[in-house]
Write an enzyme that holds these catalytic residues in place. Structure first.
Site, mmCIF file in Angstrom:
data_model
loop_
_atom_site.group_PDB
_atom_site.id
_atom_site.type_symbol
_atom_site.label_atom_id
_atom_site.label_comp_id
_atom_site.label_asym_id
_atom_site.label_seq_id
_atom_site.Cartn_x
_atom_site.Cartn_y
_atom_site.Cartn_z
ATOM 1 N N GLU A 128 0.809 -1.218 0.000
ATOM 2 C CA GLU A 128 0.000 0.000 0.000
ATOM 3 C C GLU A 128 0.845 1.272 0.000
ATOM 4 O O GLU A 128 0.410 2.324 -0.459
ATOM 5 C CB GLU A 128 -0.973 0.014 1.178
ATOM 6 C CG GLU A 128 -2.120 -0.998 1.049
ATOM 7 C CD GLU A 128 -1.766 -2.369 1.580
ATOM 8 O OE1 GLU A 128 -0.572 -2.624 1.879
ATOM 9 O OE2 GLU A 128 -2.680 -3.201 1.704
ATOM 10 N N PHE A 148 -11.355 -7.311 14.029
ATOM 11 C CA PHE A 148 -10.282 -7.772 13.147
ATOM 12 C C PHE A 148 -9.949 -6.684 12.127
ATOM 13 O O PHE A 148 -10.831 -6.139 11.482
ATOM 14 C CB PHE A 148 -10.707 -9.056 12.431
ATOM 15 C CG PHE A 148 -9.686 -9.545 11.440
ATOM 16 C CD1 PHE A 148 -8.417 -9.928 11.877
ATOM 17 C CD2 PHE A 148 -9.966 -9.580 10.086
ATOM 18 C CE1 PHE A 148 -7.461 -10.361 10.967
ATOM 19 C CE2 PHE A 148 -9.012 -10.022 9.176
ATOM 20 C CZ PHE A 148 -7.751 -10.397 9.618
ATOM 21 N N GLN A 149 -8.685 -6.359 12.015
ATOM 22 C CA GLN A 149 -8.175 -5.345 11.092
ATOM 23 C C GLN A 149 -8.775 -3.968 11.333
ATOM 24 O O GLN A 149 -8.988 -3.196 10.406
ATOM 25 C CB GLN A 149 -8.376 -5.786 9.637
ATOM 26 C CG GLN A 149 -7.516 -6.999 9.317
ATOM 27 C CD GLN A 149 -7.332 -7.253 7.841
ATOM 28 O OE1 GLN A 149 -8.238 -6.999 7.050
ATOM 29 N NE2 GLN A 149 -6.168 -7.755 7.467
ATOM 30 N N LYS A 191 -17.486 -0.775 6.295
ATOM 31 C CA LYS A 191 -17.917 -1.762 5.303
ATOM 32 C C LYS A 191 -19.429 -1.737 5.063
ATOM 33 O O LYS A 191 -19.882 -1.907 3.938
ATOM 34 C CB LYS A 191 -17.478 -3.160 5.762
ATOM 35 C CG LYS A 191 -17.675 -4.214 4.702
ATOM 36 C CD LYS A 191 -16.983 -5.518 5.048
ATOM 37 C CE LYS A 191 -17.176 -6.535 3.918
ATOM 38 N NZ LYS A 191 -16.518 -7.810 4.229
ATOM 39 N N MET A 241 24.399 8.919 1.772
ATOM 40 C CA MET A 241 24.208 10.218 2.410
ATOM 41 C C MET A 241 24.501 10.129 3.908
ATOM 42 O O MET A 241 25.062 11.056 4.498
ATOM 43 C CB MET A 241 22.785 10.723 2.161
ATOM 44 C CG MET A 241 22.554 12.142 2.604
ATOM 45 S SD MET A 241 23.761 13.282 1.881
ATOM 46 C CE MET A 241 22.837 13.929 0.503
HETATM 47 C C1 LIG Z 1 12.543 5.575 4.972
HETATM 48 C C2 LIG Z 1 13.825 6.245 5.288
HETATM 49 N N1 LIG Z 1 14.665 5.704 6.213
HETATM 50 C C3 LIG Z 1 15.844 6.306 6.492
HETATM 51 C C4 LIG Z 1 16.215 7.455 5.860
HETATM 52 C C5 LIG Z 1 17.540 8.132 6.203
HETATM 53 N N2 LIG Z 1 18.406 8.169 5.019
HETATM 54 C C6 LIG Z 1 18.548 9.270 4.258
HETATM 55 S S1 LIG Z 1 19.536 9.045 2.954
HETATM 56 C C7 LIG Z 1 19.865 7.461 3.393
HETATM 57 C C8 LIG Z 1 20.782 6.606 2.584
HETATM 58 C C9 LIG Z 1 20.220 6.246 1.256
HETATM 59 O O1 LIG Z 1 21.036 5.274 0.683
HETATM 60 P P1 LIG Z 1 20.950 4.952 -0.856
HETATM 61 O O2 LIG Z 1 19.544 4.765 -1.261
HETATM 62 O O3 LIG Z 1 21.885 3.845 -1.162
HETATM 63 O O4 LIG Z 1 21.409 6.321 -1.523
HETATM 64 P P2 LIG Z 1 22.862 7.005 -1.563
HETATM 65 O O5 LIG Z 1 22.865 8.071 -0.527
HETATM 66 O O6 LIG Z 1 23.887 5.953 -1.322
HETATM 67 O O7 LIG Z 1 22.928 7.596 -2.940
HETATM 68 C C10 LIG Z 1 19.186 7.134 4.573
HETATM 69 C C11 LIG Z 1 19.287 5.844 5.255
HETATM 70 C C12 LIG Z 1 15.295 7.995 4.939
HETATM 71 N N3 LIG Z 1 15.527 9.137 4.302
HETATM 72 N N4 LIG Z 1 14.140 7.361 4.650
#
Ligand SMILES: Cc1ncc(C[n+]2csc(CCOP(=O)(O)OP(=O)(O)O)c2C)c(N)n1
Ligand SMILES: [Mg+2]
Lengths: 583, 164
Positions: A50, A112-113, A162, A479
């Site tokens: 979803e 439920f749900q 529902k 990042m």
């Molecule tokens: C759902 C979620 N969890 C954690 C983060 C924190 N976060 C920001 S950037 C990042 C790393 C992303 O890694 P990747 O997709 O490999 O991209 P890269 O920075 O290596 O290009 C994380 C964990 C986030 N933005 N969203």
């Protein structure tokens, strides 16, 4: 016409002009799915999660300007959609999400749900409804679309028990063409006196800056913005959300603003004497520390949402109104004014900006033998002629895409700016491609992000939605690693992606084409091939430099004129200083 | 600074939680909140007492106004308004001397004794928050069994009114 609740929902959606519905069935929406099965006008896209439904509808909405519509079941269906709803909320995207609910008599019994979908979604929707009376269903649906799409847009949730959708209870239905909500009257027209004052201030500027954001795109005001900026001849910078409203290749555009924006944009922001913010909300990724933000500027702020004005940065001239109407009014005054624009008044300012531009702040080291992430985006830009719809996930790859793909048109750059939701990119790309089957749609992602909504590859096959996945695979949560490198003495805590799947095989398992690229010499051909395979979803797994960083960068607590540059960029700066080209 | 904000709100389930949720989500202070239906059954009237800098109060009123359920809102603080709160106090009242003393004190405050037992009085008192607090202070602390306060409500003086 006598219809059941389920039939009313379907008929209403048709009457409202909805063509696509992103959803996932379950107990509480079985009646609705049965009604859906008996018609062919509305195309339902069965996602695999979803969250994917909400992101796909979101991508669809951002690309088209029309509301995205989702249908999910109660309980886990609703909670799974929440991340997508919150993503849309933070970026003001019009979404209507129908959640099934347990039957009215069972509400509150821990059935439920059962979850309190209205309660759970409340902080991340523009508004929400629980439908308690079948007779109010059509009107509530209309209200939801009206609220989602007007004023500052946003997601609206309608929770429908529902029993309301039961097939045997039928009532007369008529499409409610209009609704009035006495407590909701968004103001589009800016105050004429404020608009006049703003124009006068703009014309008096010696060092003007135009700062525009996602609101311009949402309000469909790109043309008005272009006319306005061209008429004035002033420099413009755009936020991450605003890219494309003004052409990325226009000489008046001086680049992305904020944490990873261009040197010239941030320097100009710091030094300007008049700032006009249009459909932008002074997010902390833009302002940094508010006390050091635009220290010399008088600020004009145009926003449709009064609560965005003077929230973090006090506006000297606040204008509550839609970007389209207010810009039209301003331009009218400018064009009719007997005071022509004095281009020489801003000549010194432009010269200064041009000297900052010599910094070439996106310059990067093109190391031998290893693919740089920036090069991938440059290739992508070239191969698609700059005309693709680019969705993105969240991380370094997102910033590289924003820096190196020059968007000339609005609604082409689709990313989660406000919430920063990893997993957004692929389902959003799906939504875009469904809206525009003949356009190139690429999702720029990372090996971390793509694994958060990877399952939608299956949806891409089922509905023949051939998107291109550009995976900047640095084997790191890049990042986060960058921040750990800069601020935690390279203690890389849980950011290394070991045991990654073989993305090529995985794509093939999903019925798609997978191509792995390791050699920089293969990059161009692989990119071309991916886009030549028009009717296939192609996963480009591109092995990039592991420790590439996003530069320049404004660190926490720093001002816009205190950007950190990469070693290469520092060298450029040093030589410019020696030659006296920048101060 | 302390502000008194009066609102007309759609009388719908969920409206109250939207408003209280806004205060908790954004970290705004809430000193008291009162709500009840008005003469028009589709509307509720709410009075909120809050504190904050001018900037925060401006945000509070803007954010409240943004809620779809909020029909109309006014910050009374700068204007000419009446503020009242109601209080019940249950006090220990044993022996003629003490009972007489409580009655005397209540007369001074124009409080009314609304329930009497051999050992307790229940007293009703209306006024500003200060007055209610002064009354409690005047009662000996050890005699106070229970205090129930309604929270403030406000209304504008004169012709001006918060109506739709
Ligand atoms: C759902 C979620 N969890 C954690 C983060 C924190 N976060 C920001 S950037 C990042 C790393 C992303 O890694 P990747 O997709 O490999 O991209 P890269 O920075 O290596 O290009 C994380 C964990 C986030 N933005 N969203
Ligand atoms: Mg990565």
């Amino acid at each position: 016409m006598e219809l059941s609740g389920s039939e009313i929902i379907i008929q209403f959606l048709k009457d409202e002009g909805v063509e696509h519905l992103f959803g996932y069935p379950g107990g509480a929406v079985l009646h609705i799915y049965d009604a859906l099965h008996k018609q062919n006008d509305i195309k339902h896209i069965l996602v695999r999660h979803e969250q994917g439904a909400a992101h796909a509808a979101d991508g669809y909405a951002r690309a088209t300007g029309k509301p995205g519509v989702c249908l999910v079941t109660s309980g886990p269906g609703a909670t799974n959609a929440i991340t997508g709803i919150a993503t849309a909320f933070m970026d003001s995207v019009p979404l209507v999400v129908i959640t099934g609910q347990v039957p009215s008599h069972a509400i509150g019994s821990d059935a439920f749900q059962e979850v309190d979908a209205v309660g759970i979604s409340r902080p991340c929707v523009k508004h929400n409804f629980l439908v308690k009376d079948l007779n109010k269903l059509a009107e509530t649906l209309k209200k939801a679309f009206y609220i989602a799409t007007t004023g500052r847009p946003g997601p609206v949730v309608i929770d429908i028990p529902k029993d309301i959708t039961a097939p045997h209870i039928k009532i007369p239905y008529e499409y409610p063409k209009q609704v009035k909500i006495r407590s909701y009257n968004p103001n589009l027209k800016g105050h004429p006196r404020q608009i006049k004052r703003a124009v006068e201030l703009l014309l008096s500027a010696k060092r003007p800056m135009i700062y525009s954001g996602g609101g311009v795109i949402m309000d469909g005001a790109s043309q008005e913005l272009r006319d306005f900026v061209h008429h004035l001849g002033y420099p413009i910078t755009q936020t991450l959300m605003g890219l494309g409203a003004f052409p990325g290749t226009d000489p008046q555009f001086i680049g992305l603003l904020g944490m990873h924006g261009t040197y010239e944009s941030n320097m100009a922001m710091h030094d300007c004497d008049v700032l006009i913010a249009i459909g932008a909300r002074f997010d902390d990724r833009i302002t940094g520390v508010p006390s050091k933000f635009c220290p010399y500027a008088q600020i004009i702020h145009i926003d449709i949402d009064p609560a965005s004005i003077s929230k973090t940065i006090t506006a000297d001239i606040p204008i509550v109104g839609g970007a389209k109407q207010v810009l039209t009014e301003m331009l009218k005054i400018l064009v009719n004014s007997d005071q022509p624009i004095d281009k020489s008044a801003t000549e010194d300012w432009w010269n200064k900006i041009k000297s900052w531009q010599k910094q070439n702040s996106f310059a990067y080291d093109k190391k031998e033998g290893v693919i740089q992430p920036q090069t991938v985006i440059e290739e992508l830009y070239q191969v698609t002629g700059g005309e693709a719809y680019i969705t993105s996930d969240v991380g370094q790859h997102q910033m590289f895409a924003a820096q190196f793909y020059h968007f000339d048109e609005p609604r082409r750059w689709i990313n989660s700016g406000g919430l920063g939701t990893m997993g957004f990119g692929l389902p959003a790309a799906m939504g875009v491609k469904i809206a525009f089957p003949d356009k190139d749609v690429a999702c720029v992602t990372g090996e971390g992000s793509i694994q958060m909504c990877m399952q939608e590859l299956s949806t891409c096959l089922q509905y023949d939605v051939p998107v291109k996945i550009i995976n900047l695979n640095n084997r790191y949560l890049g990042m986060v690693r960058q921040w750990q490198e800069f601020f935690y003495e390279k203690r890389y805590s849980h950011v290394y992606m070991d045991a990654l799947p073989d993305f090529v095989k995985l794509s093939e398992a999903y019925g798609h084409v997978g191509i792995k690229v390791e050699d920089p010499n293969d990059l161009h051909d692989a990119m071309k091939e991916a886009f030549e395979l028009k009717d296939r979803t192609v996963f480009l797994d591109i092995i990039t430099d592991q420790e590439a960083n996003v530069y320049p960068m404004i660190s926490a607590g720093k001002a816009h004129n205190e950007m950190e540059l990469s070693p290469l960029q520092q060298k450029i700066q040093a030589s410019l200083k020696t030659s006296g080209e920048i101060a | 600074m302390r502000h008194i904000v009066s609102l007309l709100v759609e009388n719908e389930a969920g409206a109250l939680s939207r408003i209280s949720g806004l205060f908790s989500a954004r970290g705004y202070n809430i000193e008291s909140l009162t709500v009840a239906t008005t003469e028009d059954p589709t509307l509720s009237r709410m009075t909120i007492i809050t504190t904050g800098s001018d900037r925060i109060i401006e945000q509070i009123t803007k954010q409240l106004n943004k809620l779809v359920d909020v029909v109309k809102l006014q910050d009374f603080t700068e204007g000419n308004f009446i503020e009242r709160e109601m209080m019940f106090v249950k006090v220990r009242a044993v022996g003629d001397d003490q009972r007489a003393e409580i009655k005397r004190l209540s007369d001074i405050f124009r409080a009314r004794i609304i329930d009497v037992t051999d050992t307790t009085f229940c007293i009703e008192l209306t006024g500003s928050g200060d007055k209610l607090e002064a009354y409690i202070r005047a009662m000996h602390e050890k005699n106070v069994i229970e205090v129930v306060r309604s929270g403030s409500m406000g209304i504008l003086r004169g012709e001006r009114a918060l109506t739709i």
